[in-house]
Design an enzyme around this catalytic site. Structure first.
Site, PDB file in Angstrom:
ATOM      1  N   THR A  98       0.825  -1.216   0.000  1.00  8.02           N
ATOM      2  CA  THR A  98       0.000   0.000   0.000  1.00  8.02           C
ATOM      3  C   THR A  98       0.857   1.264   0.000  1.00  8.02           C
ATOM      4  O   THR A  98       0.571   2.212  -0.734  1.00  8.02           O
ATOM      5  CB  THR A  98      -0.933   0.014   1.217  1.00  8.02           C
ATOM      6  OG1 THR A  98      -0.168  -0.174   2.415  1.00  8.02           O
ATOM      7  CG2 THR A  98      -1.960  -1.096   1.123  1.00  8.02           C
ATOM      8  N   ASP A 388      -0.609  -8.715   6.392  1.00  9.51           N
ATOM      9  CA  ASP A 388       0.144  -8.451   5.164  1.00  9.51           C
ATOM     10  C   ASP A 388       0.810  -9.733   4.662  1.00  9.51           C
ATOM     11  O   ASP A 388       0.788 -10.050   3.463  1.00  9.51           O
ATOM     12  CB  ASP A 388       1.211  -7.378   5.401  1.00  9.51           C
ATOM     13  CG  ASP A 388       0.611  -5.982   5.547  1.00  9.51           C
ATOM     14  OD1 ASP A 388      -0.597  -5.836   5.303  1.00  9.51           O
ATOM     15  OD2 ASP A 388       1.350  -5.062   5.910  1.00  9.51           O
TER      16      ASP A 388
END
Length: 552
Positions: A98, A388
């Site tokens: 991100t 993640d």
């Protein structure tokens, strides 16, 4: 906004509507994107710093996870919101990258602004960026490695967690993640919802463990219920085991104690009948998504049934998946055919939390990870790192393609893009070249955050890539090295999605040449008085970046 017909103004929008045209609109939007990118840029990489975010209620979040930062910030500017959306989309699609997506978008906007200042039209820039993006896809395929063996999956997980608060137990946590993903993988696909991460404070991170089954963070509903049930027959009930309240305002007039007693007896009888139906089905474990009446708990306890009330919907879905039970919406429909099975269901206290474990399930395509940590803030940050890692391991397992990390793919793509730009005639050549330069922001930022000399590092990386596409920046040693040998790898999908999202968001912003906003959407800007020397409205006139202090 008014148009003049002779001396008579004709208003087509309310008088207090704000409007920015042409370069003013472009400058405002580009500036918002650049500021947002600068905000998260310092969090990139193993040496990235953390942000402390405090909301209006005083709750504190400490993190260097890009999407968490952007979600917690109260972003007001519309162009900045577009970049927040690409970060959220990156998180949803691949679970990582991100920050990379946002800083690449910010740098693409910065390079585009330089081209605009040189007199190149926004449409030409967009066309060049599209050509560059198509070439990026080709280059990524060329530099990708086909691999999804267990060692590669562990390396991918460790790379994703590096620098996110999990350094102490990075290897064992990565092994937990890979084991969990392999357990829930079906036909080459991974549903991350089938992996539940349960945080428990009060211990060291390396005491985290995987549960081969389902973990429900609730205790049994009544102390008299059994703590352990073997050969469990599990009922999943969405229906509350309570007497329904009247849906309309009504009064019941009771004129004698006997009528009152009859009313209570009737309620008790209704509850008893519901419990009898559960007993008749053969269930000895009950998970109810709604509440359970105290009288129902008494009867369930007497029948030796272990019951859990107010179970989360996500846990109910996992239980359905793992045990083969069917979620029943009406207790009248419950029968032995709707029950699930598990070898053992038991209650166990971990630190100060009572939990129910469901193990030896019929089809354990759902697992739980107990994540330990010294404090709530520590476990929260490590949970984000694990999420993640889950995303990247799942992506690697599904695609089977990885790229080498440490800024190596960005440098290699930039190098090949620059060669490609020389084959293009027209002004699009400049856009393709700018796209290539923008990608170098990733290794540049990695070096900056590690306190290294960015000019020397970038020069060394470019020289090294004349020999090998796998040379990247080892921020711990402060030198350029072969990142393939170092085991620093990322899923190809993460890199591809990050560059694609950044390019598409940049294109959308560059194509805006007219910004019309209702009063309150942006703070008042007088274009004649409030533009600075560059023609850019000051940040205070851009609606700000939510509750953040000025960043100029």
């Amino acid at each position: 906004m008014a148009q003049y017909n002779g001396n008579q103004p004709i208003f087509i929008l309310p008088e207090d509507t704000q409007r920015f045209l042409g370069r003013d609109a472009q400058r405002m939007n580009i500036m918002a994107g650049k500021i947002l990118a600068e905000t998260v840029r310092t969090t990139l990489g193993p040496k990235g710093m953390d942000k402390m975010l405090v909301d209006s209620m005083g709750d504190v979040v400490i993190t260097n996870d890009g999407v968490t930062i952007l979600r917690e910030m109260d972003i007001a500017h519309p162009a900045a919101k577009m970049l927040v959306e690409i970060a959220k989309n990156q998180e949803d699609v691949v679970g990582d990258g991100t920050t990379t997506a946002v800083i690449i978008a910010g740098e693409l906007l910065k390079k585009a602004e330089e081209l605009l200042d040189d007199g190149i039209h926004a449409t030409t820039i967009v066309r060049g960026y599209r050509q560059a993006l198509n070439k990026v896809y080709e280059i990524l395929e060329d530099i990708s490695i086909d691999s999804k063996d267990q060692d590669t999956l562990i390396d991918v997980a460790m790379t994703a967690m590096t620098g996110k608060g999990s350094e102490k137990a990075k290897k064992p946590l990565a092994e937990l993640i890979v084991e969990a993903v392999l357990k829930v993988e079906e036909d080459g696909e991974v549903d991350k919802k089938n992996i539940n991460i349960q945080r428990v404070s009060g211990a060291s991170v390396d005491e985290s463990e995987i549960v081969n089954g389902i973990l429900v963070d609730k205790g049994k509903a009544d102390s008299n219920m059994p703590k352990e049930v073997k050969n469990a027959k599990i009922a999943l009930l969405k229906y509350p085991l309570e007497v329904k309240d009247l849906e309309t305002d009504a009064k019941i007039n009771l004129t004698s104690p006997s009528q009152m007693q009859a009313f209570l007896d009737n309620e008790e009888q209704m509850i008893r009948e519901m419990v009898d139906k559960i007993i008749a089905s053969g269930a000895n474990v009950l998970f109810c998504q709604k509440g359970i009446d105290d009288m129902a708990l008494h009867y369930l306890s007497r029948a030796g049934i272990l019951a859990v009330k107010r179970t989360k919907k996500s846990d109910m879905n996992r239980l359905e998946k793992a045990t083969g039970a069917k979620i029943i919406t009406n207790v009248d429909d419950l029968s032995k055919d709707e029950l699930g099975e598990a070898g053992i269901v038991y209650e166990k206290k971990i630190f100060d939390q009572m939990m129910i474990f469901i193990e030896e399930s019929k089809d354990p395509k759902a697992v739980s990870i107990i994540l330990r940590g010294s404090t709530r803030h520590v476990t929260s940050e490590i949970e984000r790192a694990l999420e993640d890692a889950l995303g990247v391991v799942a992506a690697t397992l599904e695609d089977g393609k990885v790229v080498i990390g440490g800024g190596a793919p960005e440098i290699e793509i930039a190098r090949q893009l620059k060669e490609y730009s020389e084959t293009i005639s027209g002004r699009e050549q400049l856009s393709v070249n700018s796209f290539a330069e923008a990608l170098e922001i990733v290794p540049t930022t990695l070096a900056e955050n590690a306190g290294l000399d960015t000019i020397d590092i970038l020069a060394d990386l470019r020289a090294a890539h004349e020999q090998s596409a796998f040379m990247g920046l080892d921020v711990f040693e402060g030198e350029v090295t072969d990142m393939k040998v170092a085991g620093v790898v990322e899923p190809q999908r993460v890199k591809k999605q990050a560059i694609q999202s950044a390019a598409e968001a940049t294109e959308m912003i560059l194509r805006i040449d007219d910004l019309i906003a209702a009063r309150g959407a942006l703070e008042a800007v007088d274009k004649d008085d409030n533009l600075d020397d560059s023609g850019m409205p000051p940040m205070g006139a851009m609606g700000g970046m939510g509750g953040m202090p000025p960043m100029m």
